[in-house]
Enzyme design. Structure first.
Site, PDB file in Angstrom:
ATOM      1  N   CYS A  28     -60.793 -70.570 -89.157  1.00 10.74           N
ATOM      2  CA  CYS A  28     -61.064 -71.324 -90.390  1.00 10.74           C
ATOM      3  C   CYS A  28     -59.813 -71.438 -91.244  1.00 10.74           C
ATOM      4  O   CYS A  28     -59.614 -72.430 -91.927  1.00 10.74           O
ATOM      5  CB  CYS A  28     -62.198 -70.668 -91.170  1.00 10.74           C
ATOM      6  SG  CYS A  28     -61.914 -68.936 -91.557  1.00 10.74           S
ATOM      7  N   GLU A  40     -61.621 -81.252 -90.307  1.00 11.27           N
ATOM      8  CA  GLU A  40     -61.201 -80.010 -89.666  1.00 11.27           C
ATOM      9  C   GLU A  40     -61.039 -80.286 -88.161  1.00 11.27           C
ATOM     10  O   GLU A  40     -61.911 -80.904 -87.547  1.00 11.27           O
ATOM     11  CB  GLU A  40     -62.262 -78.929 -89.889  1.00 11.27           C
ATOM     12  CG  GLU A  40     -61.833 -77.573 -89.388  1.00 11.27           C
ATOM     13  CD  GLU A  40     -62.910 -76.508 -89.605  1.00 11.27           C
ATOM     14  OE1 GLU A  40     -64.077 -76.764 -89.270  1.00 11.27           O
ATOM     15  OE2 GLU A  40     -62.574 -75.425 -90.114  1.00 11.27           O
ATOM     16  N   GLU A  98     -69.314 -69.608 -96.174  1.00  4.71           N
ATOM     17  CA  GLU A  98     -67.913 -69.594 -95.726  1.00  4.71           C
ATOM     18  C   GLU A  98     -67.782 -70.714 -94.705  1.00  4.71           C
ATOM     19  O   GLU A  98     -68.223 -70.568 -93.561  1.00  4.71           O
ATOM     20  CB  GLU A  98     -67.563 -68.248 -95.075  1.00  4.71           C
ATOM     21  CG  GLU A  98     -67.603 -67.047 -96.003  1.00  4.71           C
ATOM     22  CD  GLU A  98     -66.440 -66.996 -96.981  1.00  4.71           C
ATOM     23  OE1 GLU A  98     -65.613 -67.931 -96.998  1.00  4.71           O
ATOM     24  OE2 GLU A  98     -66.379 -66.024 -97.741  1.00  4.71           O
ATOM     25  N   LEU A  99     -67.214 -71.833 -95.126  1.00  3.59           N
ATOM     26  CA  LEU A  99     -67.238 -73.017 -94.257  1.00  3.59           C
ATOM     27  C   LEU A  99     -65.841 -73.354 -93.736  1.00  3.59           C
ATOM     28  O   LEU A  99     -64.991 -72.478 -93.645  1.00  3.59           O
ATOM     29  CB  LEU A  99     -67.861 -74.186 -95.035  1.00  3.59           C
ATOM     30  CG  LEU A  99     -69.219 -73.873 -95.680  1.00  3.59           C
ATOM     31  CD1 LEU A  99     -69.754 -75.074 -96.435  1.00  3.59           C
ATOM     32  CD2 LEU A  99     -70.234 -73.388 -94.663  1.00  3.59           C
TER      33      LEU A  99
HETATM   34  P1  NDP Z   1     -71.926 -73.827 -86.782  1.00  2.00           P
HETATM   35  O1  NDP Z   1     -72.139 -74.325 -88.144  1.00  2.00           O
HETATM   36  O2  NDP Z   1     -72.222 -74.716 -85.648  1.00  2.00           O
HETATM   37  O3  NDP Z   1     -72.783 -72.489 -86.529  1.00  2.00           O
HETATM   38  C1  NDP Z   1     -72.670 -71.350 -87.342  1.00  2.00           C
HETATM   39  C2  NDP Z   1     -73.918 -70.498 -87.151  1.00  2.00           C
HETATM   40  O4  NDP Z   1     -75.032 -71.168 -87.705  1.00  2.00           O
HETATM   41  C3  NDP Z   1     -74.262 -70.253 -85.696  1.00  2.00           C
HETATM   42  O5  NDP Z   1     -74.801 -68.964 -85.550  1.00  2.00           O
HETATM   43  C4  NDP Z   1     -75.314 -71.307 -85.440  1.00  2.00           C
HETATM   44  O6  NDP Z   1     -76.124 -71.006 -84.344  1.00  2.00           O
HETATM   45  C5  NDP Z   1     -76.069 -71.260 -86.741  1.00  2.00           C
HETATM   46  N1  NDP Z   1     -76.891 -72.434 -87.046  1.00  2.00           N
HETATM   47  C6  NDP Z   1     -76.846 -73.678 -86.509  1.00  2.00           C
HETATM   48  N2  NDP Z   1     -77.750 -74.486 -87.106  1.00  2.00           N
HETATM   49  C7  NDP Z   1     -78.382 -73.742 -88.055  1.00  2.00           C
HETATM   50  C8  NDP Z   1     -79.400 -74.015 -89.023  1.00  2.00           C
HETATM   51  N3  NDP Z   1     -79.936 -75.218 -89.150  1.00  2.00           N
HETATM   52  N4  NDP Z   1     -79.785 -73.015 -89.832  1.00  2.00           N
HETATM   53  C9  NDP Z   1     -79.235 -71.796 -89.745  1.00  2.00           C
HETATM   54  N5  NDP Z   1     -78.268 -71.474 -88.853  1.00  2.00           N
HETATM   55  C10 NDP Z   1     -77.831 -72.442 -88.020  1.00  2.00           C
HETATM   56  O7  NDP Z   1     -70.412 -73.320 -86.758  1.00  2.00           O
HETATM   57  P2  NDP Z   1     -69.593 -72.822 -85.500  1.00  2.00           P
HETATM   58  O8  NDP Z   1     -70.276 -71.657 -84.870  1.00  2.00           O
HETATM   59  O9  NDP Z   1     -69.240 -73.978 -84.654  1.00  2.00           O
HETATM   60  O10 NDP Z   1     -68.274 -72.222 -86.212  1.00  2.00           O
HETATM   61  C11 NDP Z   1     -67.161 -72.993 -86.499  1.00  2.00           C
HETATM   62  C12 NDP Z   1     -67.095 -73.321 -87.967  1.00  2.00           C
HETATM   63  O11 NDP Z   1     -67.128 -72.134 -88.735  1.00  2.00           O
HETATM   64  C13 NDP Z   1     -65.812 -74.018 -88.344  1.00  2.00           C
HETATM   65  O12 NDP Z   1     -66.079 -75.098 -89.183  1.00  2.00           O
HETATM   66  C14 NDP Z   1     -65.045 -72.948 -89.096  1.00  2.00           C
HETATM   67  O13 NDP Z   1     -64.129 -73.457 -90.026  1.00  2.00           O
HETATM   68  C15 NDP Z   1     -66.141 -72.188 -89.746  1.00  2.00           C
HETATM   69  N6  NDP Z   1     -65.683 -70.846 -90.089  1.00  2.00           N
HETATM   70  C16 NDP Z   1     -65.464 -70.541 -91.399  1.00  2.00           C
HETATM   71  C17 NDP Z   1     -64.972 -69.302 -91.751  1.00  2.00           C
HETATM   72  C18 NDP Z   1     -64.730 -68.938 -93.183  1.00  2.00           C
HETATM   73  O14 NDP Z   1     -64.573 -67.754 -93.455  1.00  2.00           O
HETATM   74  N7  NDP Z   1     -64.680 -69.879 -94.117  1.00  2.00           N
HETATM   75  C19 NDP Z   1     -64.651 -68.292 -90.727  1.00  2.00           C
HETATM   76  C20 NDP Z   1     -64.913 -68.736 -89.394  1.00  2.00           C
HETATM   77  C21 NDP Z   1     -65.418 -69.959 -89.094  1.00  2.00           C
HETATM   78  P3  NDP Z   1     -75.700 -71.547 -82.880  1.00  2.00           P
HETATM   79  O15 NDP Z   1     -74.251 -71.283 -82.684  1.00  2.00           O
HETATM   80  O16 NDP Z   1     -76.512 -70.697 -81.993  1.00  2.00           O
HETATM   81  O17 NDP Z   1     -76.011 -72.998 -82.876  1.00  2.00           O
END
Ligand code: NDP
Length: 540
Positions: A290, A388, A256-257
Site C-alpha cells: 500500500c 493504484e 486502511e485502503l
Molecule cells: P480487497 O479489498 O479485495 O480485500 C480485502 C479483504 O476484504 C479481503 O479479506 C477480502 O476477502 C475482503 N472482502 C471482499 N469483499 C468484502 C465485502 N464486501 N465485505 C467485507 N470484506 C470483503 O483487497 P486486496 O486483498 O486485494 O488487498 C489489496 C488492497 O489493499 C490494495 O488496494 C492495497 O493498497 C490495500 N492495502 C492497504 C493497506 C493500508 O495499510 N492502507 C495495507 C495493505 C493493503 P477476499 O480476499 O477473500 O475476497
C-alpha cells in the site's frame, strides 16, 4: 481524481474449501475448510463470552501473555517466513522482515508499553480547574473486533492490529484474504500456542461474502451478536462497501485502503540513494504494497542521471521463486493483478509514455511473473498516474521545481504516504507540510511502517483512522471520562433556584474567567466580591 467504482456485491454462497496456491507456480499447496456463514452467530457468541472474561484479566497479565506470544513468534520465525513466501510469493528475506519481524516487534512493543499507554490519563482542567475536581480518561475495550485483511502482508497486517486489540482487552474474529488462508490460520495458531484463552482470537476462512456477512450480523440493535468495530484493510472499492454496511448498522470502522505514494527527488538529493530507494520502494513485494512508491517526480536538473540510474538498478534485479535466497522479485499474486498492471501500462503507452525497461511477462519463470518496469514521459491523464497500480512499475515524471512536484504529488485522490529526497533536511521537513499524506519520510521510503510508535493511515481515498503506536491503540478502545469532585459536601451554586443574584454572579464569573483584558477581569472579580455573601440559590 477518479476512484474505481465499487464492484458488484459478493455472492453469498461460500466454497466448501479454500485452496492456498503458490503464486510462483500456480500449484495448490494447502486446503482449508471454509467457514459457513451459518456458523458465524455461534462464533461471535463465543467471541463475546471470551471477551467479557478477558476484559477482567489485569492488563499486566494480558501483557505477560503478549510476551509469550513474542517468544512463540521467535521460535517459529523460520517456518512462518516460509509459509508467507510460499503463499504470497514474496522473497523470503521480505517475508522475514516485513511480515514476521514486524509481528514479533509489535508483540514485544505492546507487551512492554501497553500498561503505560493504556493507563488512565489525568486530564488537566482549563477554566473550571479551581472547582475542586479531578478528571481522568479511562480506556475500555471496544468488545469484539472484526479484522478483515488483505493478502499482500498476510501475517503482519492482521498481527499488527490483533496484538494491540487483545492488549486493550478486546476479542477478535479475523477474516484473512481467501488468497492467503494459510497465513490466516497461522495467526490463530500462534495465539493459541502462546496460551491466550480459547475463542479470544478466532479465524474464519472464506471469500469476501463471509466478511460482508460478519458485518451484516452486527448492529447497535444487536449487541453481542457480531462485531463492535471493523478494522478493514484492502482496496478502495471494498472499503467503500464496508463503510456503507457499517454505516447502516452504526458500527464504527477503520479503513486502511490504497495508496498512490509519490517520491520527490529535489535537485540537491543524494542521487544514488534516491534511485535505490525508488527502485526498492517501487518493486518490493512486486509492487504490491500500500505504501510502495507509485509515482516519482524528479527535478529537471538531475532527471537524466536519476532515470538512467533507476534503469540500471532495475536491470540488475533477479526474478524468481521467493524461497531462492538470490531472488529480488517474486511473482504477482494473481492473474487479475497482472492484467490490471498491463492495462495501465498499455494505457500509458497509448498516451505517450515510454517504457524504458521491463513490463513484459516471464512465462519461462512461472505463470505470474512480470519484469519490473521503469516508465518515463508520464502525465496525469494516464491511469498509471491516477489509479493504484499495485505492481512492479516505476513511473517517473520530470518537474520544473519542488513546488511543481508537490502540486503534482497532491493531485491524487489517495493520500497515504510520501517521500522527499534532499540533502537539506530542514527543507525536507518544510516540504512535508504541504504534502497531502498520512506520513512523509525525508530521505527514506516505507520503513516508517516498521516503527512501532509511528501511526500509519491515510486520508481521502486512502481511508481513515490509524493503526500502530498510541494513536492506533486509541482506535481500539472507548475512552471514558471519569470525574471526581473533592467537594462532595458543597452544593453547586447553579443547582436551581435561579434568580437575579445568581444571574449577576454568573455574569461576573464569565467575565472574570474570559474577558479579553486584565482590567475587565479585575473589575469582574471586584464585582463578585462585592456580592458576597450572596444567598446560595437552591437553598430556600
Ligand atoms: P480487497 O479489498 O479485495 O480485500 C480485502 C479483504 O476484504 C479481503 O479479506 C477480502 O476477502 C475482503 N472482502 C471482499 N469483499 C468484502 C465485502 N464486501 N465485505 C467485507 N470484506 C470483503 O483487497 P486486496 O486483498 O486485494 O488487498 C489489496 C488492497 O489493499 C490494495 O488496494 C492495497 O493498497 C490495500 N492495502 C492497504 C493497506 C493500508 O495499510 N492502507 C495495507 C495493505 C493493503 P477476499 O480476499 O477473500 O475476497
Amino acid at each position: 481524481m477518479a476512484v474505481p467504482a465499487a464492484p458488484a456485491p459478493p455472492a453469498t454462497e461460500q466454497p466448501e474449501f479454500l485452496e492456498s496456491c503458490d503464486p510462483a507456480t500456480g500449484d495448490v499447496i494447502a486446503r482449508f475448510r471454509a467457514t459457513p456463514v451459518a456458523a458465524l452467530p455461534e462464533i461471535f457468541a463465543r467471541a463475546h463470552r471470551a471477551q467479557q472474561a478477558w476484559a477482567k484479566v489485569p492488563l499486566r497479565e494480558r501483557c505477560r501473555l503478549l510476551g509469550r506470544l513474542r517468544d512463540v513468534l521467535f521460535d517459529r520465525r523460520g517456518e512462518l517466513a516460509d509459509v508467507v513466501t510460499r503463499e504470497s510469493g514474496k522473497p523470503r528475506v521480505e517475508a522475514l522482515l516485513t511480515d514476521v519481524f514486524l509481528a514479533l516487534d509489535a508483540a514485544d512493543y505492546y507487551a512492554r508499553r501497553a500498561p503505560q499507554l493504556l493507563r488512565p490519563e489525568r486530564v488537566p482542567h482549563h477554566s473550571l480547574g479551581a472547582q475542586g475536581k479531578r478528571g481522568w480518561v479511562h480506556y475500555e475495550p471496544f468488545g469484539v473486533l472484526g479484522v478483515i485483511s488483505p493478502w499482500n502482508y498476510p501475517f503482519s497486517i492482521p498481527m499488527g492490529q490483533i496484538i494491540p486489540a487483545v492488549a486493550a482487552g478486546n476479542a477478535v474474529v479475523l477474516k484473512p484474504s481467501e488468497l492467503t488462508p494459510w497465513c490466516g490460520a497461522l495467526v490463530g495458531e500462534v495465539f493459541a500456542n502462546a496460551g491466550f484463552p480459547a475463542d479470544l482470537v478466532q479465524v474464519v476462512q472464506g471469500s469476501g461474502a463471509l466478511g460482508a456477512a460478519m458485518i451484516e450480523l452486527s448492529g447497535t440493535d444487536r449487541p453481542g451478536a457480531g462485531v463492535d468495530k471493523v478494522l478493514f484493510t484492502g482496496s478502495v472499492a471494498t472499503g467503500r462497501r464496508v463503510a456503507q454496511a457499517c454505516a447502516q448498522r452504526l458500527i464504527p470502522c477503520l479503513l486502511e485502503l490504497g495508496g498512490k505514494d509519490a517520491l520527490l527527488v529535489l535537485a540537491d538529493a543524494p542521487l544514488e540513494n534516491a534511485a535505490r530507494a525508488a527502485v526498492w520502494g517501487s518493486f518490493m513485494n512486486c509492487g504490491q504494497t500500500c505504501i510502495s512508491v507509485e509515482r516519482v517526480y524528479v527535478e529537471d536538473a538531475v532527471a537524466d542521471r536519476f532515470i538512467a540510474r533507476c534503469v540500471e538498478l532495475t536491470r540488475q534485479l533477479r526474478l524468481g521463486h521467493g524461497l531462492d535466497p538470490q531472488t529480488d522479485i517474486g511473482p504477482l499474486i494473481h492473474e487479475r493483478q497482472l492484467e490490471k498492471v498491463e492495462a495501465q501500462l498499455q494505457d500509458a503507452v497509448a498516451r505517450g509514455a515510454r517504457i524504458l525497461i521491463g513490463g513484459v511477462r516471464r512465462p519461462d519463470l512461472g505463470p505470474r511473473f512480470l519484469e519490473p518496469a521503469v516508465v518515463e514521459r508520464v502525465d496525469h491523464s494516464m491511469r498509471l498516474m491516477q489509479e493504484e497500480t499495485f505492481g512492479p512499475v516505476l513511473p517517473i515524471c520530470r518537474v520544473r521545481d519542488a513546488e511543481q512536484a508537490v502540486a503534482l504529488a497532491n493531485d491524487s485522490s489517495f493520500a497515504l504516504a510520501a517521500s522527499v529526497w534532499t540533502r537539506d533536511r530542514r527543507r525536507g521537513r518544510q516540504l512535508a507540510a504541504p504534502l497531502r499524506a498520512g506520513a512523509v519520510m525525508v530521505n527514506d521510503v516505507a520503513s516508517y511502517y516498521g516503527i512501532c510508535e509511528a501511526p500509519h493511515g491515510g486520508r481521502g481515498a486512502s481511508g481513515w483512522g490509524r493503526t500502530h503506536g498510541r494513536l492506533g491503540l486509541l482506535e481500539l478502545v472507548h475512552p471514558k471520562y471519569v470525574d471526581v469532585d473533592y467537594l462532595s459536601w458543597w452544593p453547586k451554586a447553579w443547582w436551581y433556584g435561579y434568580n437575579q443574584t445568581l444571574l449577576l454572579a454568573a455574569e461576573r464569573f464569565v467575565e472574570f474567567l474570559l474577558a479579553p483584558t486584565r482590567q475587565q477581569r479585575w473589575r469582574a472579580a471586584r464585582g463578585a466580591l462585592a456580592m458576597l455573601p450572596f444567598r446560595r440559590p437552591g437553598v430556600r
